[in-house]
Design an enzyme around this catalytic site. Sequence first.
Site, PDB file in Angstrom:
ATOM      1  CB  SER A 752      -0.934   0.011   1.206  1.00  0.00           C
ATOM      2  OG  SER A 752      -0.193   0.020   2.402  1.00  0.00           O
ATOM      3  CE  LYS A 795      -3.313   0.966   4.960  1.00  0.00           C
ATOM      4  NZ  LYS A 795      -3.072   0.516   3.578  1.00  0.00           N
TER       5      LYS A 795
END
Length: 875
Positions: A752, A795
């Site tokens: 990511s 996140k």
Amino acid sequence: MNKQTDFELFAQGKEANFVCKEESREENADSNYEDDPEEEHEDFVAEIRRLLNSDDESEKSKNQQKEAISAGKRLELPVLPLRKTVIFPEAIVPLVVGRKKSKAAVEEAIGTEEKLLVGVTVKSEEDDGESDASTSDVYQVGILINIKKFLRSEDNIQLIVQGIERVRIIEWVQEEPFLKATVEVLPLPHVREPEQVEALKRNINDLIRQAFDLIPNMPPELRMNILSTADPLRLSYFLGSVLDFGKEQEQKMLEAETLDDLLMIVHAAIAREIEILQIRMKIASDTQSEIEKSQREYFLRQQLKQIKKELGEDEESIEKAEVGELRKKLETADLPEEVRLEAERELKRMEKLPNISPDYHVIRTYLEYILELPWNKLTEDKLDLEETRRILDEDHYGLEDVKERILEFLAVVKLRPDSKSPILCFVGPPGVGKTSLGMSIARALGRKFERISLGGMRDEAELRGHRRTYVGSMPGRIIQALRKCGVKNPVLILDEIDKLGMDFRGDPASALLEILDPAQNHSFRDNYINLPFDLSKVFFIATANQLSPIPMPLRDRMEIIQLSGYSEAEKLNIAKKYLIPRQIKENGLSVEQIEITEDAIRFVISSYTREAGVRQLERTIAKLVRKIAFRVARGEVSEKQIIDIQKAKELLGSPVFYSEEARKELPVGVATGMAWTEAGGEILFVEAALLPGGNGLMLTGHLGEVMKESAQAARSYLWSHAKDFGIDPELIKTNGVHLHVPAGAIPKDGPSAGVTMATALASIYTGKKVRSDTAMTGEITLSGQVLPIGGVKEKVLAAHRAGIKRVILPKKNESELENIPEDVRRGLEFVFVERIDDVIKAAFQENITQKDIQQESGKTDGVFAEVPSEFVAEK
């Protein structure tokens, strides 16, 4: 016969002592002793008694011999080696002579009128029974002895001898056919210090009195005879004759030249004899006490046995009572037919066994387990959906997915009572309430609650149980939990399922495949019980921090429910509604004594905690409340304490965490990314630097393989599309680049961070700064696509906690925004992208117009086309 016996026989008279000494020494002369005919032996013993009792004749004979033999006189006489014995002056001793040389020496003496010979003790203790002693084998000081009587037999000669005077060997005359030597008569031991002699004599008399006290059957006349002996020399030789002091000590007594030395040896020997006698008496007394105790216990046990038998409480009666009690329980128990048949079969086996048999107790324990298990016992579920919702909301804030799933289950049970219980798995960071949520579910459903910790479990038998063939075997944790709660439909928490271990004893995760499979667990067989038990009614809830360690087959058997971390607003509500009231109560305060302002709670959340859950937040609040409780207990405050930001800082000290304000102005080559962690989520920075004259890509920061490949893919894409981004390809070719992710001690991996690495590289190659209020995440491909990633909620919450205002996400993750709390969504601007070009376009500091792009690249449809207005952040 040992020394203690010698001392006891000492009390029984001279005759007994002499006979004792004869018997106690296996071979007092060089001899091979064999029993004589009974009549001859009796005559010989009678002669010994006569000589011992004829005191007048013995005294007259001694005086005549002393007149004929004076000190210093030298004689040439045959020598008789003595083994294991020393003869003292005036002592009458029986001897048995059997060796060839010794018999020859005796015959030589018998042939003379005086019948004298010299007796010397052999030094060595070893004796082969055949060889004769040589001149070097004997001591130099011996005793002049007179043969009183003798008796010849086929193999040996029996003698009665009396010691006359001590002699010293001057010279050996011959060795064959017998030993013969010239000897000198030694004078009597003289007195060196009269006072010391008197003291030693008195001490010896005291020791003898002690010995008499230890011997209860001492004749009074013998006591007086011994104590009335005034001559210490005669007393010493007498004691040496009747007591076994040992060959070496007795030889030292014979060789003593002074009466002082002689009495010292006798004193030490008698003291040792008394000590041994005392020990022996103690041992005898203790032994007698033990015997009496054992006899007493035996009689008491026999009496108790008869009493119990009369009362019907003997072992046989108890055994029958136990069997009868188990049979009664078995008849009244609600058991499946298969279980009942097996239990009856085991009970019949138990009836045939004695209660001392190990199998008896194994079967009894087994039957007790069977009877205590809830084979058909259930608790009734609370099917009021509104009440269940109220209880869940009362215990936990948020967690709507979980609450909806519980209500769905209750709705199904309401419509179909025989439906199976679900098998859930709560996955989320620590402190978000996974375990406590299971307890709340049990309370809402009205079911019993049990918890099994799986963390670190390595043995399959912990879950399945041990077979009954093993000593100390027991059921597995599942059956034990059901026995403890007493129903077959509890809420059973399998805590930390992602931390199961595995070793040579088996794999517990494999055992869970059957336990957590609805198609199999209706007939679960524990190794100990070895009977099918229905686990389909158990509401299993597993908890884990992450899914990756859980094997795929096991993961497939559970319904996964993700529990994300809490936002700041959610933590604020949890603290106000749950944490603060609980800590006030636990620390002995009331709401009238303390109040924590909302601003103070926010300050504590942002400055003293950095977590997805609320454990650290609760500990910090508890610390605040304890500080106030301490002051209240000391009487320092009486009014209500209002804790604001300043007060909280005063009580807690300097803040532990700080926001990332230092990175508001990001330098060229730095981009902000977002990462998922077990604790929820964090932001991270990717830093890039050109290496003039270098070559290739250098990666640091404890990166995993996947993350390294993402960096290589980002550099390759920028290099292959350099002209599209206005980058000189020679810049990439002739300069190396160093890519670093700070916090190098923490391992990092995953795809990511691809867009963040690409943005940092684009920044260093173009010389443009990345916007400091923007964080990004997404996986990239070599063709420039941005792929979706996981952990979006964690996140985004991490970015919001760090003060980020703008977030770049993959387009395919747009649907996950609905999982993010409304207050967080309102405070962030989201930019959704499908290609790396869109990421770089949205990430740079300034808005790039189409006119600027045309001037730099001559293209109107390049990647730096104008950013759509909905994606442009407000300045």
